[in-house]
Scaffold this active site. Structure first.
Site, short mmCIF file in Angstrom:
data_model
loop_
_atom_site.label_atom_id
_atom_site.label_comp_id
_atom_site.label_asym_id
_atom_site.label_seq_id
_atom_site.Cartn_x
_atom_site.Cartn_y
_atom_site.Cartn_z
CG HIS A 41 24.04 -4.50 -59.76
ND1 HIS A 41 23.28 -5.48 -60.35
CD2 HIS A 41 25.29 -4.65 -60.27
CE1 HIS A 41 24.03 -6.21 -61.16
NE2 HIS A 41 25.24 -5.72 -61.15
CG ASP A 81 20.66 -8.03 -63.01
OD1 ASP A 81 21.05 -7.71 -61.88
OD2 ASP A 81 19.91 -9.00 -63.23
#
Length: 436
Positions: free
Chosen positions: A408, A412
């Protein structure tokens, strides 16, 4: 006089040294060309050093447990009946001399170095390499202290890492000052539980082998480096299952290759990476390194239960036949311990098949320095809604769950979700008109 010097060969990008795990020949032994002289191990793979010519092992410059660097002279072969009086007289002790900068040991304080000769074995009979003895002597570590170190190497051999850890622990083992007892005025919290040492006949103590230790460290490091997120999606692979059942026998006859699902998964991933290239990256500090090539790692279970990840190089440039040949070749050589160091390096994305062990899904750990990994679950027959021009109906379909773990920091949820969805679409729209 015919003399052949054997040097530790280059074994792939980033590998600068190797541990000699076993000497297969000793000085004075006769060897034929290509006979294995010693077994070595790196943090990537195990391999053997072959004899470049037939002759006599005149000199072996390192012992089991030593860690020569790439390019170091490790052995000398001479013609039968010849001697090596005019060859270098480097001893294994000299060959493993360590500079202070290499082992981060400061001698600025000029400690009093003991004149006590360092023993080659502990009282328990565990081997101490010249490398470890050199470090111990420089740090004024006595033979008695060495006897207390539990080695992590093969047969509990004390390794370089063991001695350096011992040195660090000794430096920080400073007695705590005595503080007068004070009355507690705030509620006490429970102390963390102490580690329990299990002994007795009701337990079995299993020492981790070298590969299991490396896997443990690699997985732990990955969790500390990457911010892991996992997304899941169901895929209807009924057409693929039916197509494979129809063509697999002809495929074997024509190409002499077993057709598994793995190359189909690899092909679907490569096509998805082409659409979402920011999955095919790595992170260097605050920089994103985008790869213009696609090397797919395929996690492969070994017979001993350990895991290795051979790599299909330039997978995006291969068709299904080429991927099948690469998958089968790497899997077979992985199971027979015949992979070369280069075979397990350079992956940009990894696939792991949880379905091979019956699992429907899981949350895989990213294979560093990649930023995503795909796990494919077992293909199961399940009731599913089927959309038709006449309306929806219920049917039995072959359903598989895909799970994508991604970093992450740079991937995303939108990118991760779209990439995973594209893989599913590629599988559900697989061309079942192909004939082999």
């Amino acid at each position: 006089m015919a003399k052949f010097e054997i040097f530790l060969p280059a074994m792939g990008e980033g590998i600068i040294e190797a541990t000699i795990t076993k000497l297969l020949k000793k000085e004075g032994d006769s060897v034929e060309e290509e006979d294995s002289i010693m077994e070595i191990a790196t943090d990537k793979v195990d391999s053997e050093i072959p004899a470049p010519a037939s002759g006599i092992i005149a000199k072996i410059l390192f012992e089991e447990g030593d860690v020569p660097k790439v390019g170091d002279l490790i052995a000398i072969i001479t013609s039968e009946g010849e001697s090596i009086e005019d060859t270098p007289t480097t001893t294994s002790e000299e060959a493993t001399q360590i500079e202070e900068k290499d082992i981060n040991i400061s001698l600025a304080k000029e400690p009093e170095v003991s004149n006590e000769p360092m023993k080659a074995k502990t009282e328990n009979g565990n081997f101490i390499s010249p490398l470890v003895r050199t470090i111990a002597k420089a740090e004024n570590i006595s033979n008695e202290e060495l006897n207390t170190i539990i080695g992590s190497g093969e047969a509990k051999r004390i390794t370089k890492k063991d001695i350096l850890h011992y040195i660090e622990d000794r430096k920080v083992a400073i007695p705590k000052p005595i503080v007068p007892e004070q009355k507690m005025t705030t509620p006490q919290t429970s102390a963390p539980a102490e580690h329990v040492s299990y002994t007795g006949q009701n337990v079995e103590i299993i020492e981790m082998d070298r590969m299991r230790k490396l896997i443990s460290q690699h997985m732990t490091n990955s969790l500390q480096i990457s911010a892991h997120v996992t997304s899941f999606i169901d895929v209807d692979v009924t057409p693929i299952v039916q197509w494979r059942d129809k063509v697999k026998d002809n495929f074997v006859k024509k190409h002499n290759q077993k057709l598994t699902y793995t190359p189909i998964f690899v092909e679907a991933v490569c096509k998805a990476i082409q659409d979402y290239p920011l999955i095919n990256v790595s992170v260097d500090g605050d920089k994103i390194i985008r790869k213009n090539f696609v090397n797919i790692g395929m996690a492969t279970a070994l017979p001993n239960g350990n895991l290795i990840v051979p790599v299909i190089k330039d997978a995006n440039e291969k068709n299904l036949i080429g991927l099948t040949k690469s998958v089968n070749d790497l899997a077979n050589r992985g199971r027979t311990n015949q992979l070369k160091p280069d075979d397990i390096q350079g992956s940009t994305f990894t696939i792991t098949n949880l379905g091979a062990f019956g699992s429907t899904t899981g949350t895989p750990i990213i294979n560093q320095p990649e930023v995503a990994i795909l796990a494919v679950g077992a293909i199961k027959k399940k009731p599913a809604v089927i959309e038709t021009p006449q309306g929806d109906t219920i049917g039995i379909r072959h359903i598989m769950v895909l799970s994508l773990s991604y970093d992450h920091r740079v991937v995303d949820g939108g990118l991760g979700g779209l990439f995973l969805k594209r893989i599913a679409e590629n599988l559900e729209n697989f061309d079942t008109t192909q004939v082999f």
